[in-house]
Design a protein around this motif. Structure first.
Motif, PDB file in Angstrom:
ATOM      1  N   PHE A 134      38.097 -61.061 -54.274  1.00  0.00           N
ATOM      2  CA  PHE A 134      37.137 -62.168 -54.194  1.00  0.00           C
ATOM      3  C   PHE A 134      35.776 -61.799 -53.622  1.00  0.00           C
ATOM      4  O   PHE A 134      35.072 -62.660 -53.105  1.00  0.00           O
ATOM      5  CB  PHE A 134      37.742 -63.328 -53.391  1.00  0.00           C
ATOM      6  N   PHE A 135      35.377 -60.529 -53.691  1.00  0.00           N
ATOM      7  CA  PHE A 135      34.078 -60.160 -53.143  1.00  0.00           C
ATOM      8  C   PHE A 135      32.936 -60.858 -53.858  1.00  0.00           C
ATOM      9  O   PHE A 135      31.968 -61.295 -53.233  1.00  0.00           O
ATOM     10  CB  PHE A 135      33.890 -58.637 -53.194  1.00  0.00           C
ATOM     11  N   GLU A 136      33.025 -60.977 -55.175  1.00  0.00           N
ATOM     12  CA  GLU A 136      31.952 -61.644 -55.912  1.00  0.00           C
ATOM     13  C   GLU A 136      31.863 -63.116 -55.524  1.00  0.00           C
ATOM     14  O   GLU A 136      30.776 -63.678 -55.393  1.00  0.00           O
ATOM     15  CB  GLU A 136      32.190 -61.477 -57.417  1.00  0.00           C
ATOM     16  N   ALA A 137      33.017 -63.743 -55.302  1.00  0.00           N
ATOM     17  CA  ALA A 137      33.015 -65.141 -54.869  1.00  0.00           C
ATOM     18  C   ALA A 137      32.494 -65.280 -53.440  1.00  0.00           C
ATOM     19  O   ALA A 137      31.795 -66.245 -53.107  1.00  0.00           O
ATOM     20  CB  ALA A 137      34.422 -65.719 -54.975  1.00  0.00           C
ATOM     21  N   LEU A 138      32.820 -64.302 -52.587  1.00  0.00           N
ATOM     22  CA  LEU A 138      32.351 -64.339 -51.203  1.00  0.00           C
ATOM     23  C   LEU A 138      30.828 -64.278 -51.109  1.00  0.00           C
ATOM     24  O   LEU A 138      30.229 -64.792 -50.168  1.00  0.00           O
ATOM     25  CB  LEU A 138      32.946 -63.171 -50.409  1.00  0.00           C
ATOM     26  N   LEU A 139      30.205 -63.641 -52.097  1.00  0.00           N
ATOM     27  CA  LEU A 139      28.750 -63.494 -52.076  1.00  0.00           C
ATOM     28  C   LEU A 139      28.018 -64.774 -52.445  1.00  0.00           C
ATOM     29  O   LEU A 139      26.854 -64.942 -52.083  1.00  0.00           O
ATOM     30  CB  LEU A 139      28.342 -62.370 -53.048  1.00  0.00           C
TER      31      LEU A 139
END
Length: 435
Positions: free
Chosen positions: A47-52
């Motif tokens: 979920f790194f892209e969502a965290l950004l």
């Protein structure tokens, strides 16, 4: 009756060590011919892209660097590039060279870790580096010392060796002191000699007889061996800016894996990124010493045997040390702080050559400079389908091997790519069904 002709045969690899991640491999063979190969990866979403989403542009380099503890600079550099692209920031030559110097440190520590401690045991018939240390202690000691110097380069420039803290969009928070950078010069000179010895050692290994006509994709720059800048090129005639990546490359879901598979949008099949691709597309940009070392190691301008990637990595380590030495000798402290960055709306792209291959970023920003959408395509995702294709070819060529040797050869083929699958338990189950 040969092993390949037996009616049924099951091989299981209960644990694939010396890679990052978990997965399973199933091979089906009928009448001595492989009918199906599935390399299954069980990688949970991170979920790194969502965290950004919703975060200010300035957070992206630090957050994305946590994707990998081995290659944080790749994510820092790529995310910073994309934000600088979106906001129209010109970093200047001083920042670019300092960023390249830090990146050289990452290439060294990652390549050396993989080649000496993770991949070399495959060629020496040993389970791990601990066994190598018992028989060839000088080999492991050299690897550890070279890796330590790579970490030291990152520490001097970035503030610490793992997840550097001195980097930011537009440059650095603090200019490294000239004395600290110049203190790297003598160790780097010694490391060049040790790297030459490394190339010679790995060139002397015995390599399985297997080649493939790969589609190589890498960054290319006319002046430098591409690390932190360049255009996207291939050996099939592709030559595009980084911003056009999505017009030619995509990722697809497959039923048997939670990991995305990189594909060409023209339907031409899988492609390879990483050392073999960089070497094939940028051989002319290597230093004279690195080119000569490659030639002496038996490498031509293009290498299509994936098992020889360990030799190409050694050549890249030599080049990285040479480049780091040149940059350290010419280093001058930067004017800090740099001009302030005005946040605003935009779309930015960034792409650099992580040790494992292309690491591509795209970000969309709103009027306040906050991230509305992020996409990151790491190298192992791009190589997943090609790894599967290699396994097909390698297994077909070695069906005559006994179970344990075939299992070992499959693991070795996967480790050719130094795959960073995830940070979870290392696990691979290999099942071969014959009938």
């Amino acid at each position: 009756m040969t092993i390949a002709e037996t009616a049924s045969r099951t091989i299981k690899v209960d644990a694939l060590a010396r890679v990052e991640g978990e997965g399973a491999l199933t091979v089906r063979v009928k009448d001595g011919v492989i009918t199906d190969v599935k390399f299954r990866i069980f990688e949970p979403p991170r979920f790194f892209e969502a965290l950004l989403k919703g975060r200010p542009y300035s957070d992206a380099p630090d957050i994305t660097s946590r994707i990998c503890g081995i290659c944080p600079v790749a994510y820092i550099a790529g995310a910073s590039q994309a934000m600088e692209d979106a906001l129209g920031v010109d970093i200047g030559e001083g920042v670019r060279k300092l960023r390249r110097l830090m990146y050289c440190g990452e290439w060294v520590e990652s390549h050396v870790l993989h080649a000496y401690l993770l991949h070399a045991p495959d060629f020496l018939g040993m389970e791990d580096a601990l066994q190598i240390a018992k028989v060839h202690p000088e080999l492991v000691e050299r690897g550890l010392q070279l890796k330590k110097l790579g970490n030291r380069i990152i520490e001097v420039i970035g503030g610490r060796a793992i997840h550097p803290v001195n980097t930011r969009v537009g440059g650095f928070y603090k200019s490294p002191r000239k004395a600290e950078v110049r203190a790297l010069i003598e160790p780097l000179k010694r490391a060049v000699d040790e790297s030459l010895a490394t190339v010679r050692v790995f060139a002397g290994l015995e390599f399985p007889d297997y080649e493939h006509d790969y589609t190589f994709v890498a960054l290319h720059h006319d002046e430098d061996y591409a690390i932190e800048r360049g255009r996207l090129v291939s050996n099939r005639g592709l030559d595009i800016p980084v911003s056009a990546f999505e017009e030619h490359f995509d990722e697809e879901h497959v039923r048997h894996s939670t990991a995305l598979h990189g594909v060409m949008t023209d339907g031409s099949g899988p492609y390879m990124v990483g050392p073999l691709a960089r070497y094939a597309l940028n051989h002319a940009q290597l230093s004279p010493l690195a080119r000569q070392a490659a030639y002496d190691a038996g490498l031509g301008p293009v290498e299509r045997n994936p098992f020889k990637s360990i030799v190409v990595r050694a050549v890249e380590v030599l080049y990285a040390f040479e480049e780091a030495l040149k940059l350290a000798e010419r280093y001058e402290e930067l004017a800090i702080p740099a001009p302030p960055i005005a946040p605003g709306a935009g779309r930015g792209h960034g792409c650099t050559e992580a040790p494992r291959g292309l690491c591509w970023h795209r970000y969309d920003l709103d009027g306040e400079g906050r991230i509305t959408h992020a996409r990151i395509v790491p190298p192992t995702a791009q190589n997943q389908k090609q790894i599967e294709r290699d396994l097909w070819g390698v297994v077909q060529a070695h069906l005559h091997l006994p179970d344990e040797q075939l299992k070992w050869r499959c693991e070795q083929a996967i480790r050719n790519y130094d795959p960073c699958i995830s940070c979870a338990t290392h696990f691979l189950t290999l099942t071969v069904e014959r009938g």
